[in-house]
Design an enzyme around this catalytic site. Structure first.
Site, PDB file in Angstrom:
ATOM      1  N   SER A 144     -31.745  -9.922 -17.470  1.00  0.00           N
ATOM      2  CA  SER A 144     -30.587 -10.470 -18.179  1.00  0.00           C
ATOM      3  C   SER A 144     -29.306 -10.487 -17.353  1.00  0.00           C
ATOM      4  O   SER A 144     -28.307 -11.037 -17.786  1.00  0.00           O
ATOM      5  CB  SER A 144     -30.333  -9.675 -19.465  1.00  0.00           C
ATOM      6  OG  SER A 144     -31.487  -9.656 -20.263  1.00  0.00           O
ATOM      7  N   ALA A 145     -29.342  -9.857 -16.183  1.00  0.00           N
ATOM      8  CA  ALA A 145     -28.180  -9.859 -15.280  1.00  0.00           C
ATOM      9  C   ALA A 145     -26.945  -9.231 -15.912  1.00  0.00           C
ATOM     10  O   ALA A 145     -25.824  -9.665 -15.701  1.00  0.00           O
ATOM     11  CB  ALA A 145     -27.880 -11.283 -14.789  1.00  0.00           C
ATOM     12  N   ILE A 146     -27.204  -8.188 -16.692  1.00  0.00           N
ATOM     13  CA  ILE A 146     -26.137  -7.545 -17.464  1.00  0.00           C
ATOM     14  C   ILE A 146     -25.819  -6.159 -16.891  1.00  0.00           C
ATOM     15  O   ILE A 146     -26.724  -5.420 -16.534  1.00  0.00           O
ATOM     16  CB  ILE A 146     -26.614  -7.330 -18.924  1.00  0.00           C
ATOM     17  CG1 ILE A 146     -26.946  -8.671 -19.588  1.00  0.00           C
ATOM     18  CG2 ILE A 146     -25.582  -6.571 -19.751  1.00  0.00           C
ATOM     19  CD1 ILE A 146     -25.820  -9.643 -19.641  1.00  0.00           C
ATOM     20  N   HIS A 151     -24.771  -3.098 -18.439  1.00  0.00           N
ATOM     21  CA  HIS A 151     -24.630  -2.542 -19.781  1.00  0.00           C
ATOM     22  C   HIS A 151     -23.556  -1.464 -19.810  1.00  0.00           C
ATOM     23  O   HIS A 151     -23.448  -0.659 -18.882  1.00  0.00           O
ATOM     24  CB  HIS A 151     -25.964  -1.940 -20.233  1.00  0.00           C
ATOM     25  CG  HIS A 151     -27.018  -2.974 -20.483  1.00  0.00           C
ATOM     26  ND1 HIS A 151     -27.058  -3.707 -21.642  1.00  0.00           N
ATOM     27  CD2 HIS A 151     -28.048  -3.407 -19.718  1.00  0.00           C
ATOM     28  CE1 HIS A 151     -28.079  -4.555 -21.586  1.00  0.00           C
ATOM     29  NE2 HIS A 151     -28.700  -4.387 -20.423  1.00  0.00           N
ATOM     30  N   ARG A 181     -40.583  -6.055 -17.424  1.00  0.00           N
ATOM     31  CA  ARG A 181     -39.886  -4.771 -17.354  1.00  0.00           C
ATOM     32  C   ARG A 181     -40.936  -3.669 -17.286  1.00  0.00           C
ATOM     33  O   ARG A 181     -41.967  -3.747 -17.963  1.00  0.00           O
ATOM     34  CB  ARG A 181     -39.022  -4.545 -18.590  1.00  0.00           C
ATOM     35  CG  ARG A 181     -37.841  -5.484 -18.710  1.00  0.00           C
ATOM     36  CD  ARG A 181     -38.126  -6.628 -19.647  1.00  0.00           C
ATOM     37  NE  ARG A 181     -37.679  -6.372 -21.013  1.00  0.00           N
ATOM     38  CZ  ARG A 181     -37.832  -7.223 -22.004  1.00  0.00           C
ATOM     39  NH1 ARG A 181     -38.418  -8.390 -21.802  1.00  0.00           N
ATOM     40  NH2 ARG A 181     -37.417  -6.931 -23.202  1.00  0.00           N
ATOM     41  N   GLU A 217     -36.794   0.278 -16.669  1.00  0.00           N
ATOM     42  CA  GLU A 217     -36.589  -0.938 -17.451  1.00  0.00           C
ATOM     43  C   GLU A 217     -35.099  -0.999 -17.796  1.00  0.00           C
ATOM     44  O   GLU A 217     -34.313  -0.251 -17.243  1.00  0.00           O
ATOM     45  CB  GLU A 217     -37.467  -0.908 -18.704  1.00  0.00           C
ATOM     46  CG  GLU A 217     -37.209   0.287 -19.601  1.00  0.00           C
ATOM     47  CD  GLU A 217     -38.184   0.371 -20.779  1.00  0.00           C
ATOM     48  OE1 GLU A 217     -38.653  -0.682 -21.226  1.00  0.00           O
ATOM     49  OE2 GLU A 217     -38.466   1.482 -21.234  1.00  0.00           O
ATOM     50  N   CYS A 239     -27.754 -28.814  -0.981  1.00  0.00           N
ATOM     51  CA  CYS A 239     -27.974 -28.743  -2.431  1.00  0.00           C
ATOM     52  C   CYS A 239     -26.746 -29.329  -3.114  1.00  0.00           C
ATOM     53  O   CYS A 239     -25.679 -28.736  -3.098  1.00  0.00           O
ATOM     54  CB  CYS A 239     -28.187 -27.290  -2.853  1.00  0.00           C
ATOM     55  SG  CYS A 239     -28.067 -27.010  -4.619  1.00  0.00           S
ATOM     56  N   CYS A 286     -26.256 -30.049  -6.336  1.00  0.00           N
ATOM     57  CA  CYS A 286     -25.866 -29.540  -7.656  1.00  0.00           C
ATOM     58  C   CYS A 286     -24.975 -28.314  -7.538  1.00  0.00           C
ATOM     59  O   CYS A 286     -24.008 -28.174  -8.263  1.00  0.00           O
ATOM     60  CB  CYS A 286     -27.102 -29.211  -8.483  1.00  0.00           C
ATOM     61  SG  CYS A 286     -28.215 -30.600  -8.694  1.00  0.00           S
ATOM     62  N   CYS A 340     -32.966 -31.161  -2.877  1.00  0.00           N
ATOM     63  CA  CYS A 340     -32.778 -30.383  -1.656  1.00  0.00           C
ATOM     64  C   CYS A 340     -34.067 -29.814  -1.091  1.00  0.00           C
ATOM     65  O   CYS A 340     -34.071 -29.301   0.024  1.00  0.00           O
ATOM     66  CB  CYS A 340     -31.731 -29.291  -1.859  1.00  0.00           C
ATOM     67  SG  CYS A 340     -32.175 -28.073  -3.106  1.00  0.00           S
TER      68      CYS A 340
END
Lengths: 474, 419, 120
Positions: free
Chosen positions: A46-48, A50, A311, A337, A400, A402, A442
Site C-alpha cells: 500500500s506504500a503507506i 502507518h 504479505r 507483514e 517514457c 507518460c 517506451c
C-alpha cells in the site's frame, strides 16, 4: 565466499539491515533469489507509512511501526526518496462502532503516536470532501504518510553498496549448515561462509528459519490485490482513507501515492503458493466495492493497472525480530507483514546494532550516510532543468512519454549499484513504463538501452527474473 | 523566446498534412515538432498496404504513404525538429519543448496545431485478471518491435480485441512463423475493418471468437497459457465456457485513446465521447488559435481521412494567423441522438464555415437498415438510408453552408438515426 | 451454378459481394466499383494478394526495411515467397521503389522497397 554477515532477502527489511550494518566495520553481503532488490512484498503493497495506532499495545509491530514512522521523514531527506506526510483517516461509519474507534485512538495514544484527533463527520468532510455520505466519526492521524516503497528500498540498498555491502542477485539459498562459529550457506552461486545470518526472506522466512531452528515458524502468504489509477485521479482524496479495522485486518484503503496516482486496495486472501501473484476478477470486484464504501465516485474507469502482493503472515501474528533462541548468530526479521514497510528502517537499525554487538564491531570512520536519488529533470524548475540538460544532454531525450523519463535517467538506473538489470528494475527506479500507457511506447527503447548498458542481446532482455525474456526465442 | 507563425505538435500523418496545407494557404513560417527520430509517426511501422486509395487513388503501404507527405513538407522547406518532446503548451500558445541537442526551448506560436495521435489501451485498463508475466503486449508495441526493430515477440499467440492493428499483426506474425491461435473480441461484432477480417484472419484460418474475452493469464515468468471465455449480453464471462490456449504471447488490440495530456493541461474542453478536444467547424479547440486534427482529435479508421481532416486544420490555422479583425460568429452546437455516438466537429459556425463541411461521426453499435437524419432545430433537412453502420468504421455527412440560408435563429443541429 | 458470398478487400469500404459461378461465366453483384467486380472474379478463380513484409537491412538508420510485391501474387505462393524474404538482407542506402528481388519465386512480381533508408 566468506563474509561476516549474510543477509538473505533484498526486500525493504533486508536492504534496511544492510544499510545500517554497512556503517560498521564488517563485511556485509546480501543475497536474493530474484534478479533485483525490491522484487517481492516490497514492490507490491500500500506504500503507506502507518502512524502506528492500530498495532496492538506492546507488540513488536507497534514498537517498530511507531519507531519507523518517526524515522521516515529524516531518512527520506538523508536518502532522497519520495515521502509525503499526507495524514491518514480511519472512518467509523456507524454510531455503534464508536467505542471501537475510541479504542483505536486510545491504543495509539498509549503507544505514543503523535497527532491523533477524533473528528465528527462534518469535521472529517471539511478536510476530505469526497468521503462517503454514511459517516459517523473519523480518527485523523496527522503523522500518517505515504512513501515510494521502491525508492525507500533501493535507496537503502544503494547506500549500503556505497558503504561496501555486496549484493549478489539470482542467488537462491538452498541450505544452511551450522558451523562452530557461524554458518555455511549453500546457494545457487556457491557456498558462503558467514559468522552471522540475517533472515529477511519475506514469505520464505519460515523455510530459512526452519533450516537452523527447532522452534519452527509458519508463514502464510496473504495476497492483496490493488488497483492503481491514472494521475488524473490522483487528487480524488488527499489523505489515506481506512475503514475502522475489523476481524479482516485493516481492510481496503484509498490513498494518493507519492507520485500522484490514486491507489485502492488491498484485498486479503491466504494462498498456498508463495508465488501466487495473479489477480482475480472476483477480488478486483470486491476491492472496488469496498473502496467505494469509503470514498464517493472513485474513478475506477481511470485504472491503469491492477496488481497483487503477498504479505508474510506469521502464525503468531506478530513480527519475529531478533536472534534465534536456539541458533546463535542467526537473526530473524520474519513475519514482516503490514506495517512492515513503515517498520523496516527501525528493524534495520535495531538488528544492525544487535549484530554489531554480537560481532563486537565498531562503526566505520568514513561511513556514508547520504545518498542522492537519480536526477529527475521533470521535477526540477524550468531553469534548473534547462541547465541540467545543457550539461547532461541524454536527460533531454525522453523515452517514457507518460512519466517524462529520459534516456539519461534510465542509463543511470542501470549503472547504479545495485543497478537495474530488467525492465521492472528500470521501472521501479525511474518510473519508465509506470504511466498511463503502461510501457506501450517506451518498451522497445528501454529494451535497447538495457541491452546496450548490460552488453547483452535484445533477445536476452527480461521483464524481471530469468525466463521472462520479452522476445520469445524459437 | 522564439516566435513562429504556426507550430505543429506531431510529425505523423496529421501533422505532415496540416503543415503542407498551411503552407499552401499562405503560412510562411511553420515548425513541426516530432518526438520520434523520423517523420511519419505510426505509419513507419504500418508496413501493410491499404493506405491512400482515397487520397492518391492507389494502394500504398504506410511508409510509402508517409513518404509522399514527407516529400511535400521537404519541398516546401518546412522546418522539422525531430527527437523533440513538447513538455508544455499554455493557453496563450507558448510551447515548451525539449531535445537532446537543443535542450529546453520556448516558442511563441501565432497558431498551434495539435497532432499528437493516440495510444493503445493497456492491459491494466482492461482489468484482465491473472499473472503479469512477460509476453503481454499491445498490438502496436509488438508491431514496432517486429517491423522497426526486427524482433518477433512470440511464437504462439492469442489476440484480444479485433481492432485493425491486432488483425494486421495476426497476419504479420503468422508470416514471420508464429502461430496465432485465436482472436477474441468482447463485442458481438469486430472492431476492425471487414477487409482485414478476410485478408488477415480468414486467409490464414485464424478463428475470430466474437463475444469472447480473456479471463485468465497463466505463467509466472513468461505467458504459458490464456483462458478465453464467452461473454453474455452484458459482457460478463459465462462460467463453464472457458477454453484454454497454450500460448506464450497475448496481444491486445482493444482500442485507442487520443493523447490529450497537453490539451487538458492547456485547459481546452475535452469531448467525453471522443476523448479529444471539442472543436468548431474550423477544427479550432476552445482555446483560440489552437487547432486539432487526426487521432488526437478522434480515433480514425483510415489515414486518408486523417490527411483530409489535417489539411482542413492546416488551412484554418493559416487563415487564423492572417485574420486581422474579429468577424461575426453564429456558433451552433451539433447534438447527436439515436445511436450516433459523437460528431466532429461538435459545433458549427454557420456564418464563417466553408461552403461544404464534412462532419465525421461514429455509431455506438451495429446499425442495419436505418435512416441517418439531420435536423436543424425541429426541421428534418435530410434523411439517408443506411444499409449498415458499425462502430469500427467512421462515417461522414457533408453539410453545406447555404443550407443555413434563412435560418438566422438556429439553435441546434441534430444528427441521429431513425427507423 | 455456385454462389459465394465475399467481402471485398479492394478498399476499406468492405462491400458484401455475391459471386455466381456458372461454368466459365462469373458474375459479381453488390460491388460499388470496378475494383470490386475484378476482385470478386479473381477471388473465385485465381485469388491473389499484395504481400508486404520486411527484410533485414545492414548499415541503415533502422534495422528493418519494409518491402512489398510490386503487384498481386497468387495467394498460394505467399509462404514460399516469405521464405525468400526471410533469407534476404540488403545494404543501406535503399530508396523507395528499389527492386530488392526481381521476379520473386517466378511470381511475375518484384519484391520492392517501400521506404527510403539512409546509411548511418
Amino acid at each position: 565466499m566468506k563474509t561476516d554477515v549474510l543477509i538473505i532477502g533484498g526486500g525493504v527489511v533486508g536492504c534496511s539491515v544492510a544499510r545500517f550494518l554497512s556503517f560498521y566495520d564488517i563485511k556485509v553481503m546480501l543475497v536474493d533469489k530474484e534478479e533485483d532488490v525490491c522484487s517481492g512484498t516490497s514492490k507490491a503493497n500500500s506504500a503507506i507509512v502507518h502512524a502506528g495506532f492500530d498495532a496492538s499495545f506492546g507488540s513488536l509491530k507497534q514498537k517498530f511501526n511507531i519507531a519507523g514512522s518517526k524515522m521516515m521523514e529524516e531518512l527520506s531527506k538523508e536518502l532522497d526518496f519520495p515521502y509525503k506526510r499526507n495524514g491518514s483517516m480511519v472512518l467509523c461509519k456507524y454510531k455503534e462502532d464508536e467505542p471501537q474507534l475510541r479504542k483505536v485512538y486510545e491504543n495509539g495514544i498509549k503507544g505514543g503516536v503523535e497527532g491523533l484527533k477524533l473528528l465528527t463527520a462534518d469535521e472529517a468532510r471539511a478536510i476530505e470532501p469526497g468521503l462517503t455520505d454514511e459517516l459517523y466519526m473519523a480518527l485523523l492521524a496527522e503523522s500518517g504518510a505515504i512513501v515510494c516503497p521502491f525508492g525507500l528500498t533501493i535507496a537503502m540498498a544503494e547506500n549500503a553498496a556505497a558503504n561496501g555491502a555486496e549484493f549478489i542477485m539470482d542467488c537462491k539459498v538452498e541450505d544452511i549448515i551450522k558451523q562452530e562459529d557461524g554458518y555455511l550457506v549453500k546457494t545457487g552461486k556457491g557456498d558462503i561462509l558467514t559468522r552471522v545470518v540475517v533472515n529477511a526472506a519475506g514469505v520464505y522466512a519460515d523455510a530459512i528459519h526452519n533450516m537452523v531452528s527447532d522452534n519452527k515458524l509458519h508463514i502464510t502468504a496473504r495476497k492483496g490485490e490493488y488497483k492503481l489509477m491514472d494521475k488524473e485521479a490522483g487528487d480524488h482524496v488527499s489523505h489515506t482513507i481506512f475503514l475502522l479495522p475489523g476481524k479482516m485486518g485493516k481492510g481496503v484503503l484509498v490513498s494518493p501515492t507519492v507520485h500522484g496516482n490514486l491507489l485502492a486496495g488491498p484485498t486479503a486472501d491466504d494462498v498456498d503458493d508463495k508465488e501466487e501473484t495473479a489477480t482475480h476478477a472476483g477480488s478486483l470486484e470486491e476491492l472496488t466495492a469496498k473502496a467505494s464504501d469509503l470514498v464517493k465516485d472513485i474513478p475506477f474507469y481511470n485504472t491503469i493497472t491492477s496488481f497483487s502482493g503477498l504479505r508474510a503472515h506469521e502464525e503468531g501474528g506478530d513480527f519475529v525480530v531478533g536472534e534465534c533462541d536456539d541458533a546463535a548468530g542467526f537473526f530473524d526479521a520474519a513475519g514482516i507483514e503490514s506495517p512492515g514497510l513503515t517498520a523496516a528502517p527501525a528493524i534495520g537499525e535495531y538488528l544492525a546494532a544487535k549484530i554489531a554487538e554480537y560481532l563486537g564491531a565498531g562503526q566505520k570512520d568514513n561511513l556514508i550516510r547520504k545518498r542522492r536519488a537519480i536526477p529527475s529533470p521533470s521535477e526540477m524548475s524550468p531553469d534548473e532543468r534547462a541547465e541540467y540538460i545543457r550539461s547532461n544532454p541524454s536527460y533531454g531525450a525522453i523515452v517514457c512519454r507518460c512519466e517524462g523519463i529520459s534516456e539519461g535517467e534510465i542509463r543511470e538506473a542501470i549503472r547504479r549499484k545495485p543497478g537495474a538489470v530488467s525492465m521492472d528494475g528500470v521501472k521501479r527506479r525511474v518510473r519508465a513504463g509506470m504511466g498511463r500507457c503502461q510501457a506501450g511506447f517506451c518498451t522497445p527503447r528501454t529494451m535497447e538501452i538495457l541491452a546496450e548498458e548490460l552488453g547483452i542481446d535484445m533477445t536476452s532482455v527480461c521483464k524481471n527474473r530469468k525466463g521472462s525474456e520479452l522476445i520469445k526465442a524459437e | 523566446m522564439e516566435n513562429r507563425e504556426i507550430v505543429i505538435i506531431g510529425g505523423g500523418p496529421a501533422g505532415l498534412a496540416a503543415a503542407a496545407a498551411a503552407r499552401q494557404n499562405g503560412a510562411e513560417d511553420i515548425l513541426i515538432l516530432e518526438r520520434d527520430r523520423f517523420l511519419g509517426g505510426i505509419l513507419n511501422q504500418c508496413i501493410h498496404n491499404g493506405f491512400g486509395l482515397h487520397t492518391f487513388k492507389e494502394e500504398l503501404t504506410g511508409p510509402e504513404y508517409a513518404a509522399r507527405y514527407i516529400s511535400q513538407v521537404r519541398e516546401q522547406n518546412i522546418e522539422c525538429r525531430l527527437n523533440t518532446m513538447v513538455l508544455d503548451l499554455s493557453a496563450d500558445r507558448v510551447v515548451t519543448c525539449m531535445s537532446r541537442d537543443r535542450g529546453i526551448e520556448t516558442i511563441k506560436a501565432g497558431a498551434v496545431i495539435l497532432a499528437m495521435g493516440c495510444r493503445e489501451r493497456p492491459r491494466g485498463a482492461l482489468n484482465i485478471p491473472g499473472y503479469r508475466p512477460a509476453g503481454i503486449y499491445t498490438a502496436g508495441t509488438a508491431q514496432r518491435l517486429m517491423n522497426i526493430e526486427g524482433y518477433l515477440v512470440g511464437r504462439k499467440v492469442v489476440i484480444l480485441g479485433s481492432g485493425d492493428i491486432g488483425l494486421i499483426m495476426a497476419r504479420r506474425m503468422t508470416l514471420e512463423g508464429a502461430r496465432v491461435l485465436a482472436v477474441a473480441e468482447l463485442m458481438p461484432y469486430s472492431g476492425g475493418l471487414r477487409r482485414n477480417i478476410v485478408q488477415c484472419l480468414e486467409d490464414y484460418d485464424i478463428p475470430l471468437l466474437l463475444s469472447h474475452t480473456v479471463t485468465d493469464i497463466k505463467g509466472k515468468e513468461r505467458v504459458e497459457g490464456i483462458e478465453i471465455s464467452e461473454v453474455d449480453a452484458a459482457s460478463k464471462p459465462i462460467p463453464g465456457t472457458e477454453k484454454f490456449y497454450e500460448a506464450d504471447t497475448l496481444l491486445l488490440s482493444c482500442g485507442l485513446l487520443p493523447e490529450n495530456e497537453l490539451t487538458r493541461a492547456m485547459g481546452a474542453q475535452i469531448c467525453p465521447a471522443t476523448k479529444g478536444p471539442a472543436v468548431t467547424d474550423s477544427l479550432e479547440t476552445t482555446i483560440p488559435g489552437v487547432f486539432a486534427c487526426g487521432n488526437v482529435l478522434h480515433v480514425h479508421d483510415l489515414v486518408d481521412y486523417v490527411s483530409e481532416e489535417a489539411a482542413h486544420a492546416g488551412r484554418s490555422a493559416a487563415l487564423y494567423i492572417k485574420r486581422s479583425s474579429a468577424s461575426q460568429h453564429r456558433t451552433v452546437p451539433v447534438v447527436t441522438f439515436g445511436g450516433v455516438r459523437y460528431t466532429v466537429p461538435q459545433s458549427i459556425d454557420t456564418l464563417e464555415m466553408d461552403d461544404k463541411l464534412t462532419v465525421r461521426f461514429r455509431v455506438g453499435s451495429v446499425i442495419k437498415d436505418k435512416k441517418l437524419c439531420l435536423y436543424y432545430d425541429d426541421d428534418k433537412v435530410s434523411s439517408v438510408n443506411k444499409r449498415v453502420m458499425a462502430p469500427g468504421e467512421m462515417e461522414q455527412i457533408v453539410i453545406k453552408k447555404d443550407s443555413f440560408n434563412g435560418r438566422d435563429d438556429i439553435k441546434e443541429i441534430r444528427l441521429g438515426i431513425e427507423d | 451454378m455456385e454462389t459465394r458470398e465475399l467481402i471485398c478487400i479492394g478498399c476499406p469500404l468492405g462491400c458484401n459481394l455475391t459471386v455466381t459461378i456458372d461454368g466459365s461465366e462469373v458474375n459479381v453483384t453488390g460491388n460499388t466499383c470496378q475494383r470490386g467486380a475484378d476482385y470478386g472474379k479473381k477471388e473465385v478463380t485465381d485469388p491473389t494478394r499484395i504481400l508486404t513484409a520486411s527484410v533485414k537491412i545492414n548499415g541503415g538508420v533502422v534495422a528493418r526495411l519494409p518491402v512489398k510485391t510490386s503487384r498481386d501474387i497468387k495467394k498460394g505462393m505467399i509462404m514460399e515467397i516469405m521464405e525468400k524474404v526471410h533469407a534476404c538482407s540488403v545494404e543501406a542506402p535503399v530508396h523507395i521503389g528499389d527492386v530488392i528481388i526481381k521476379d520473386i519465386c517466378g511470381s511475375g512480381a518484384d519484391l520492392i522497397s517501400a521506404r527510403d533508408v539512409d546509411r548511418v
